[in-house]
Design a protein around this motif. Structure first.
Motif, PDB file in Angstrom:
ATOM      1  N   PRO A  42       0.803  -1.233   0.000  1.00 58.44           N
ATOM      2  CA  PRO A  42       0.000   0.000   0.000  1.00 58.44           C
ATOM      3  C   PRO A  42       0.832   1.278   0.000  1.00 58.44           C
ATOM      4  CG  PRO A  42      -0.928  -1.605   1.530  1.00 58.44           C
ATOM      5  CD  PRO A  42       0.381  -2.170   1.055  1.00 58.44           C
ATOM      6  N   GLU A  43       1.981   1.283   0.685  1.00 58.83           N
ATOM      7  CA  GLU A  43       2.797   2.493   0.729  1.00 58.83           C
ATOM      8  C   GLU A  43       3.243   2.927  -0.664  1.00 58.83           C
ATOM      9  OE1 GLU A  43       3.342  -0.224   2.451  1.00 58.83           O
ATOM     10  OE2 GLU A  43       2.745   0.373   4.483  1.00 58.83           O
ATOM     11  N   HIS A  44       3.609   1.963  -1.497  1.00 64.11           N
ATOM     12  CA  HIS A  44       4.019   2.283  -2.861  1.00 64.11           C
ATOM     13  C   HIS A  44       2.825   2.754  -3.696  1.00 64.11           C
ATOM     14  CE1 HIS A  44       7.728  -0.599  -2.532  1.00 64.11           C
ATOM     15  NE2 HIS A  44       7.767   0.403  -1.675  1.00 64.11           N
ATOM     16  N   VAL A  45       1.683   2.138  -3.438  1.00 63.97           N
ATOM     17  CA  VAL A  45       0.470   2.521  -4.172  1.00 63.97           C
ATOM     18  C   VAL A  45       0.092   3.964  -3.848  1.00 63.97           C
ATOM     19  CG1 VAL A  45      -1.996   2.070  -4.455  1.00 63.97           C
ATOM     20  CG2 VAL A  45      -0.384   0.159  -4.309  1.00 63.97           C
ATOM     21  N   VAL A  46       0.138   4.323  -2.569  1.00 63.34           N
ATOM     22  CA  VAL A  46      -0.222   5.676  -2.161  1.00 63.34           C
ATOM     23  C   VAL A  46       0.688   6.699  -2.829  1.00 63.34           C
ATOM     24  CG1 VAL A  46      -0.276   7.273  -0.205  1.00 63.34           C
ATOM     25  CG2 VAL A  46      -1.252   4.980   0.018  1.00 63.34           C
ATOM     26  N   SER A  47       1.965   6.421  -2.881  1.00 56.34           N
ATOM     27  CA  SER A  47       2.912   7.333  -3.521  1.00 56.34           C
ATOM     28  C   SER A  47       2.570   7.540  -4.991  1.00 56.34           C
ATOM     29  CB  SER A  47       4.334   6.787  -3.367  1.00 56.34           C
ATOM     30  OG  SER A  47       5.262   7.603  -4.042  1.00 56.34           O
ATOM     31  N   THR A  48       2.206   6.448  -5.666  1.00 59.77           N
ATOM     32  CA  THR A  48       1.846   6.549  -7.082  1.00 59.77           C
ATOM     33  C   THR A  48       0.550   7.330  -7.261  1.00 59.77           C
ATOM     34  OG1 THR A  48       2.943   4.452  -7.566  1.00 59.77           O
ATOM     35  CG2 THR A  48       1.307   5.223  -9.149  1.00 59.77           C
ATOM     36  N   GLN A  50      -0.620   9.693  -5.388  1.00 61.59           N
ATOM     37  CA  GLN A  50      -0.336  11.110  -5.190  1.00 61.59           C
ATOM     38  C   GLN A  50       0.337  11.719  -6.416  1.00 61.59           C
ATOM     39  OE1 GLN A  50       1.780  10.617  -1.343  1.00 61.59           O
ATOM     40  NE2 GLN A  50       0.297  12.052  -0.498  1.00 61.59           N
ATOM     41  N   SER A  51       1.249  10.980  -7.002  1.00 58.45           N
ATOM     42  CA  SER A  51       1.952  11.503  -8.181  1.00 58.45           C
ATOM     43  C   SER A  51       1.017  11.632  -9.373  1.00 58.45           C
ATOM     44  CB  SER A  51       3.131  10.596  -8.543  1.00 58.45           C
ATOM     45  OG  SER A  51       2.692   9.333  -9.018  1.00 58.45           O
ATOM     46  N   ARG A  52      -0.060  10.835  -9.388  1.00 58.05           N
ATOM     47  CA  ARG A  52      -1.029  10.882 -10.485  1.00 58.05           C
ATOM     48  C   ARG A  52      -2.150  11.891 -10.237  1.00 58.05           C
ATOM     49  NH1 ARG A  52       0.744   8.567 -15.212  1.00 58.05           N
ATOM     50  NH2 ARG A  52       1.976   6.708 -14.725  1.00 58.05           N
ATOM     51  N   GLY A  53      -2.132  12.525  -9.068  1.00 54.07           N
ATOM     52  CA  GLY A  53      -3.152  13.521  -8.769  1.00 54.07           C
ATOM     53  C   GLY A  53      -4.490  12.920  -8.386  1.00 54.07           C
ATOM     54  N   ILE A  54      -4.511  11.667  -7.932  1.00 52.98           N
ATOM     55  CA  ILE A  54      -5.760  11.014  -7.509  1.00 52.98           C
ATOM     56  C   ILE A  54      -6.008  11.364  -6.053  1.00 52.98           C
ATOM     57  CG2 ILE A  54      -6.901   8.792  -7.127  1.00 52.98           C
ATOM     58  CD1 ILE A  54      -5.325   7.714  -9.513  1.00 52.98           C
ATOM     59  N   ASN A 358       2.344  -3.376 -12.062  1.00 50.01           N
ATOM     60  CA  ASN A 358       3.653  -2.708 -11.942  1.00 50.01           C
ATOM     61  C   ASN A 358       3.506  -1.192 -11.821  1.00 50.01           C
ATOM     62  OD1 ASN A 358       2.984  -1.891 -14.510  1.00 50.01           O
ATOM     63  ND2 ASN A 358       4.709  -2.900 -15.520  1.00 50.01           N
ATOM     64  N   MET A 359       2.247  -0.730 -11.685  1.00 52.01           N
ATOM     65  CA  MET A 359       1.885   0.670 -11.446  1.00 52.01           C
ATOM     66  C   MET A 359       2.146   1.586 -12.637  1.00 52.01           C
ATOM     67  SD  MET A 359       2.457   1.326  -7.359  1.00 52.01           S
ATOM     68  CE  MET A 359       4.199   0.974  -7.292  1.00 52.01           C
TER      69      MET A 359
END
Length: 401
Positions: A42-48, A50-54, A358-359
């Motif tokens: 989940p930590e990696h998902v959250v970072s992605t 945020q970077s995508r503006g979701i 792979n996000m």
């Protein structure tokens, strides 16, 4: 003359500025099941995200690790209680309290939880996986106990609701003005539930899939479903005279009309799930999934709302974040994955995700901007333009005085 003119101009400017603040676009989020196998932590998902503006996530089958990962972020969470817990919530408030102690209390308010849904598409889930379960006897009781448990814990800012599928509760989508809730669901479940939502300032959550309506009714033009802007791409509600340019708005207004008939027209509507699978049209001309998502986001970002609800839906969540094979079509593993249950006849193994495990993004869609790409809705731009004209008029008057 001059002070009076300036006063009128100032009043007009104030009104326009108020319109700017009120013209807010719908919050757009995604559904995410952190319990699914072979996905990043989940930590990696959250970072992605945020970077995508979701900025919003509907969390299916919440886990402490997943909720904790969203702490101290600007991403709001809509938590869905697994359907198998609803009977125990209805029977005993302590069961709801235990769930809250595990998934909410340790992280509130560091994780911004905007709403908790007591189950998702419980009606269909009960019919397919637990025929002995009567939603009319357990659903509202579970919601009451969940809310009382929140109050017991001193949490008054998180409303409680539940999620329905459009197909399960609506008689028709066209014309929207003639739509009503299906019976006996309307009297047994929807009307008492709407009263609860009204009294507690909560929202009605609906899984809404134009894709499904299109598959059922081949007469619906694909452009009407995909938000395509063609001159003859419309349908008129002859009862109200309202013209619809896309199927999404038509389905939303059908829900609004049914709520109005039930005496609860002001309750906010949240689209808990919407999306388009990639497998179905893989061999068709054009990428319907990407076209739908782009059209949906552009429409929601415009701030134009629907003909019957100018503010539009409060939130909309795209199903789903990761492009995982939805095995729940076959084995019902994820009872909260309402799309699996509500899309009758959908093939097993369809992919609904907007992102690969792979996000990397599957589609070229932008969550960070707006319909015009700079973070401002079309309504806000129009009002801002009028404000500019007003100021220009004031300067001209002063220059000639």
């Amino acid at each position: 003359m001059m002070p009076s003119l300036l006063l009128h101009t100032a009043n007009l400017l104030l009104l326009l500025l108020l319109l700017i603040s009120a013209a807010s676009a719908t919050t757009i989020g995604v559904t995410y099941n952190a319990s699914s196998p072979k996905l990043p932590p989940p930590e990696h998902v959250v970072s992605t995200l945020q970077s995508r503006g979701i900025s919003a996530v509907r969390l299916l089958e919440p886990t402490p690790a997943a909720v904790r990962a969203f702490a101290y972020t600007n991403i709001t969470l809509l938590l869905s209680v697994p359907n198998n817990l609803i009977p125990s919530f209805a029977d005993n408030r302590s069961a709801a309290s235990v769930w809250l102690y595990t998934n909410v209390l340790p992280y509130h308010p560091r994780a911004h939880i905007s709403l908790i849904s007591a189950g998702s598409d419980v009606i269909t889930s009960a019919a397919t996986s637990n025929p002995d379960l009567d939603p009319s006897t357990v659903l509202l009781s579970a919601m009451h106990n969940l809310r009382l448990s929140l109050l017991d814990l001193g949490i008054r800012t998180i409303p409680v609701s539940t999620t329905f599928s459009f197909i399960d509760i609506m008689t028709t989508s066209f014309p929207p003005s003639a739509a009503e809730f299906q019976e006996p669901i309307g009297n047994l479940i929807l009307r008492p539930l709407l009263q609860f939502l009204d009294e507690t300032n909560s929202s009605l959550l609906v899984n809404l899939y134009p894709y499904n309506m299109y598959r059922i009714n081949s007469e619906i033009p694909i452009g009407f479903v995909l938000f395509q802007e063609h001159p003859f791409n419309f349908r008129d509600d002859l009862i109200t005279g309202v013209r619809y340019r896309n199927l999404f708005d038509m389905m939303v207004d059908a829900v609004v009309a049914a709520m109005t008939v039930s005496g609860h027209e002001s309750i906010p509507v949240i689209v808990a799930e919407t999306g388009w699978p990639s497998e179905y049209e893989a061999r068709a001309a054009g990428n319907y999934a990407e076209m739908y998502l782009k059209g949906l986001i552009k429409h929601l970002r415009s701030g134009l709302g629907t003909p019957l609800r100018k503010e539009g839906v409060a939130e909309a969540y795209i199903y789903q974040l990761f492009d995982e094979v939805d095995s729940s079509y076959n084995n019902g593993r994820n009872a909260t994955t309402a799309a699996a249950a509500m899309i009758g006849g959908a093939e097993a193994g369809q992919h609904w995700g907007i992102m690969y495990p792979n996000m990397t993004m599957k589609y070229n869609v932008d969550f960070s901007g707006s319909a015009n790409g700079n973070g401002v809705s079309s309504v806000q731009m129009a009002v801002a333009f009028l404000v500019t004209l007003c100021w220009f008029g004031v300067f001209v008057i002063l220059a000639n005085s």
